[in-house]
Design a protein around this motif. Sequence first.
Motif, PDB file in Angstrom:
ATOM      1  N   ALA A 221      19.976  10.802  24.232  1.00 28.09           N
ATOM      2  CA  ALA A 221      20.426  10.233  23.373  1.00 28.09           C
ATOM      3  C   ALA A 221      19.045  10.145  22.001  1.00 28.09           C
ATOM      4  CB  ALA A 221      20.609   8.495  24.293  1.00 28.09           C
ATOM      5  N   VAL A 222      18.215  10.603  21.809  1.00 23.27           N
ATOM      6  CA  VAL A 222      17.674  10.581  20.929  1.00 23.27           C
ATOM      7  C   VAL A 222      18.639  11.634  19.517  1.00 23.27           C
ATOM      8  CG1 VAL A 222      15.636  11.080  19.481  1.00 23.27           C
ATOM      9  CG2 VAL A 222      15.658  10.354  22.065  1.00 23.27           C
ATOM     10  N   ARG A 223      18.520  10.744  18.587  1.00 23.76           N
ATOM     11  CA  ARG A 223      19.149  11.817  17.487  1.00 23.76           C
ATOM     12  C   ARG A 223      18.170  12.407  16.398  1.00 23.76           C
ATOM     13  NH1 ARG A 223      22.291  11.952  21.014  1.00 23.76           N
ATOM     14  NH2 ARG A 223      24.280  11.690  20.507  1.00 23.76           N
ATOM     15  N   ALA A 224      18.300  13.309  16.080  1.00 22.33           N
ATOM     16  CA  ALA A 224      16.813  13.682  15.074  1.00 22.33           C
ATOM     17  C   ALA A 224      16.999  12.756  13.449  1.00 22.33           C
ATOM     18  CB  ALA A 224      18.381  15.791  14.453  1.00 22.33           C
ATOM     19  N   ASP A 225      17.616  11.966  13.204  1.00 24.50           N
ATOM     20  CA  ASP A 225      17.128  11.369  12.420  1.00 24.50           C
ATOM     21  C   ASP A 225      17.116   9.749  12.505  1.00 24.50           C
ATOM     22  OD1 ASP A 225      17.959  12.647   9.806  1.00 24.50           O
ATOM     23  OD2 ASP A 225      19.679  12.365  10.285  1.00 24.50           O
ATOM     24  N   ASP A 226      16.692   9.530  14.195  1.00 20.17           N
ATOM     25  CA  ASP A 226      16.222   8.408  14.585  1.00 20.17           C
ATOM     26  C   ASP A 226      14.711   7.886  14.342  1.00 20.17           C
ATOM     27  OD1 ASP A 226      18.390   7.743  15.884  1.00 20.17           O
ATOM     28  OD2 ASP A 226      17.753   8.094  18.197  1.00 20.17           O
ATOM     29  N   LEU A 227      14.143   6.824  13.971  1.00 14.46           N
ATOM     30  CA  LEU A 227      12.709   7.063  13.817  1.00 14.46           C
ATOM     31  C   LEU A 227      11.716   7.740  15.128  1.00 14.46           C
ATOM     32  CD1 LEU A 227      10.970   6.303  11.384  1.00 14.46           C
ATOM     33  CD2 LEU A 227      11.536   3.600  12.646  1.00 14.46           C
ATOM     34  N   ALA A 228      11.093   8.268  14.535  1.00 13.59           N
ATOM     35  CA  ALA A 228      10.045   8.881  15.283  1.00 13.59           C
ATOM     36  C   ALA A 228       8.536   8.097  15.776  1.00 13.59           C
ATOM     37  CB  ALA A 228       9.873  10.274  15.055  1.00 13.59           C
ATOM     38  N   MET A 229       8.309   8.017  14.043  1.00 12.78           N
ATOM     39  CA  MET A 229       6.789   7.444  14.344  1.00 12.78           C
ATOM     40  C   MET A 229       6.694   6.699  13.329  1.00 12.78           C
ATOM     41  SD  MET A 229       4.960  11.192  14.361  1.00 12.78           S
ATOM     42  CE  MET A 229       5.175  11.873  15.881  1.00 12.78           C
ATOM     43  N   ILE A 230       5.582   5.643  12.870  1.00 16.70           N
ATOM     44  CA  ILE A 230       5.288   4.623  11.707  1.00 16.70           C
ATOM     45  C   ILE A 230       3.657   4.848  11.730  1.00 16.70           C
ATOM     46  CG2 ILE A 230       5.830   2.298  10.743  1.00 16.70           C
ATOM     47  CD1 ILE A 230       7.808   1.537  12.346  1.00 16.70           C
ATOM     48  N   VAL A 231       4.081   5.335  10.070  1.00 17.85           N
ATOM     49  CA  VAL A 231       2.495   6.359   9.978  1.00 17.85           C
ATOM     50  C   VAL A 231       1.706   5.173   8.578  1.00 17.85           C
ATOM     51  CG1 VAL A 231       0.911   8.176   9.547  1.00 17.85           C
ATOM     52  CG2 VAL A 231       2.820   8.620  10.744  1.00 17.85           C
ATOM     53  N   TYR A 232       0.572   4.938   9.315  1.00 20.42           N
ATOM     54  CA  TYR A 232       0.396   3.997   8.108  1.00 20.42           C
ATOM     55  C   TYR A 232      -0.604   4.618   7.467  1.00 20.42           C
ATOM     56  CZ  TYR A 232       3.378  -0.468   9.402  1.00 20.42           C
ATOM     57  OH  TYR A 232       3.528  -1.224  10.141  1.00 20.42           O
ATOM     58  N   THR A 233      -0.769   4.648   5.879  1.00 18.62           N
ATOM     59  CA  THR A 233      -1.073   5.400   5.434  1.00 18.62           C
ATOM     60  C   THR A 233      -1.994   4.790   4.432  1.00 18.62           C
ATOM     61  OG1 THR A 233       0.521   4.358   2.899  1.00 18.62           O
ATOM     62  CG2 THR A 233       1.121   6.828   3.961  1.00 18.62           C
ATOM     63  N   SER A 234      -3.151   5.800   4.891  1.00 20.05           N
ATOM     64  CA  SER A 234      -4.327   4.255   4.364  1.00 20.05           C
ATOM     65  C   SER A 234      -4.958   4.257   2.712  1.00 20.05           C
ATOM     66  CB  SER A 234      -5.798   5.619   4.782  1.00 20.05           C
ATOM     67  OG  SER A 234      -5.422   6.738   3.827  1.00 20.05           O
ATOM     68  N   GLY A 235      -4.666   4.916   2.390  1.00 25.45           N
ATOM     69  CA  GLY A 235      -4.537   4.518   0.647  1.00 25.45           C
ATOM     70  C   GLY A 235      -6.090   4.373   0.048  1.00 25.45           C
ATOM     71  N   THR A 236      -5.834   4.795  -0.751  1.00 24.42           N
ATOM     72  CA  THR A 236      -7.353   4.470  -2.444  1.00 24.42           C
ATOM     73  C   THR A 236      -7.404   2.919  -1.716  1.00 24.42           C
ATOM     74  OG1 THR A 236      -6.550   5.417  -3.216  1.00 24.42           O
ATOM     75  CG2 THR A 236      -7.819   6.838  -2.128  1.00 24.42           C
ATOM     76  N   THR A 237      -6.571   2.324  -1.917  1.00 29.05           N
ATOM     77  CA  THR A 237      -6.689   0.562  -2.672  1.00 29.05           C
ATOM     78  C   THR A 237      -4.913   0.118  -2.304  1.00 29.05           C
ATOM     79  OG1 THR A 237      -5.357   1.316  -4.311  1.00 29.05           O
ATOM     80  CG2 THR A 237      -7.083   1.609  -5.069  1.00 29.05           C
TER      81      THR A 237
END
Length: 554
Positions: A162-178
Amino acid sequence: MNSVSITENGSDLADHTGLYSVISAAAAGNPERNSLSTADGTVLTCAELDTAVRAVASALLARGVAAGDRVAVLGRTTLEWALLDCAILAVGAVLVPVYPTSSPVQIKHILSDSGSAHFAAEDATDAERLTAAGAAAAWTFPEIATWTTTAVAPELDARIAAVRADDLAMIVYTSGTTGVAKGCMITHRNMYVSSANTVRQTGAMFDGTTVHALPLAHVFGQTILFACLVGGSQTYLLPGIPDLVPALPRLRPTFLAMIPYGLEKIRKFCRTLITEEAEQDAVARGLDLLGAGAAPESTDNPVGAALGGRLRHVISGGASLDDSTAGFYAGFGVVILNCYGLTEAATAVTVNAPETNRLATTGRPIPGTSVGIGADGEVLVRGPHVSPGYWGAAADQRPVDDEGWLHTGDLGELDDDGFLRITGRKKEILVTSTGKNVAPAPLEDRVRLHPLVSNCMVIGDGRAYVTALVTLDEPQAQRWRAANPQGDPAAAIQAAVDEANSLVSRPESIREFRIVDGDFTVENGLLTSSRKLRRAAIESAYSGDIDQLYLSRG
């Protein structure tokens, strides 16, 4: 706009296919091939890996993990995380990785912003950190290890299908410098295109043995994991880069994926095995070979032995790498393949290939990718690996413009053959009061190579001249002081500053530097989780030292 497009679609997912379906199919095609392994001897074949993932996925279903549920995972790189990683994607849930070095405030933000409903941690201590940040009870990696004997759930195949190619796989929190970290959405298609096309770009390299010590909390670590699974590598998993050096002679990889910090640490260790003259000869020899486009030959030497004796290629990404380090490795038979990417493109944008590696560039675009240079020099990216956007509090921010270009914030140049060279960050280019633009990274990279130096930050924005803050590698400094009781470390480090200054014009050169107390670390908030300098935080923490740098010249 100067741009180059690799229009061949390359490896992509059919709309109805999830990432784990492809991994499972690949496992079925090579069931007896060794896949994921631990440093202490546990080896899973492709068939055994698929069986273990299906068991863990069934355990997730038994614990109520629904499609679209966010699952936060905190820990270092281990086999259990890799199995859980695949199982989460297999059932259509969404991985939310959390760095082990994250502060309580950062963990709380990630859990709250992502809306995570399920939680996993490396051990009981890490589980307590999650619960302190508002999580319900967290599974631990030792507990997850017992799930590999779970009976396969009858509904599992339907969930995977049932999983589709455009389904969400991850939410990766970008560390960012600020500022506060943003949750970047990565789909199954994004991750597959990035990882599979990295394999295509580098030819047969992934058909070998590697040691994966990158954090799975970072998108680079995730992309390399799936590239290894797609490419059929035998992959040893280690908790982190500090575990790598002692393991290399025993595990004998044929290729690695690293960040410059790791390559610099290994180079500093190798200095204990060879003379300074041998190192200088290796750098010169390696740079000559790389400059001529020649492939370095493996030689019988202490450095090669320390690297396992079979290492031939290293993909290097995540930050800039000093050319002398590339030359050092090439001088001992190892080719560094610089690459470029960012979280919003699931890591991979450009990658150097073994056959066409070009020094001082990050390679050509991976298949299916377009790279352009904006009027202001900004690197722009377009392709099926580009994130659909941000999650939660940052959902109103658009990383992509109306023409589909991802604005990276990095500055770069494309040569006539389509190779990308990164020249700096839009927000990190320093502009002195005399109007001179200064790119700090090349200076910082070169100073940081000195054995006594742990870190370096160049200063000069709005100032009359350029200066630098330097922190000491304390164990090295203690040994140096014991050998030089009357010596001044500043005099030794001046040689590194002079060498760095040789790379730039006089207005861009470091006029003064100051050795400061402490260090810039992730734990004290002065480095991001991916070890980038938090410049504003460092300037605030060391404002007195900075004032002294400029008072010294009036």
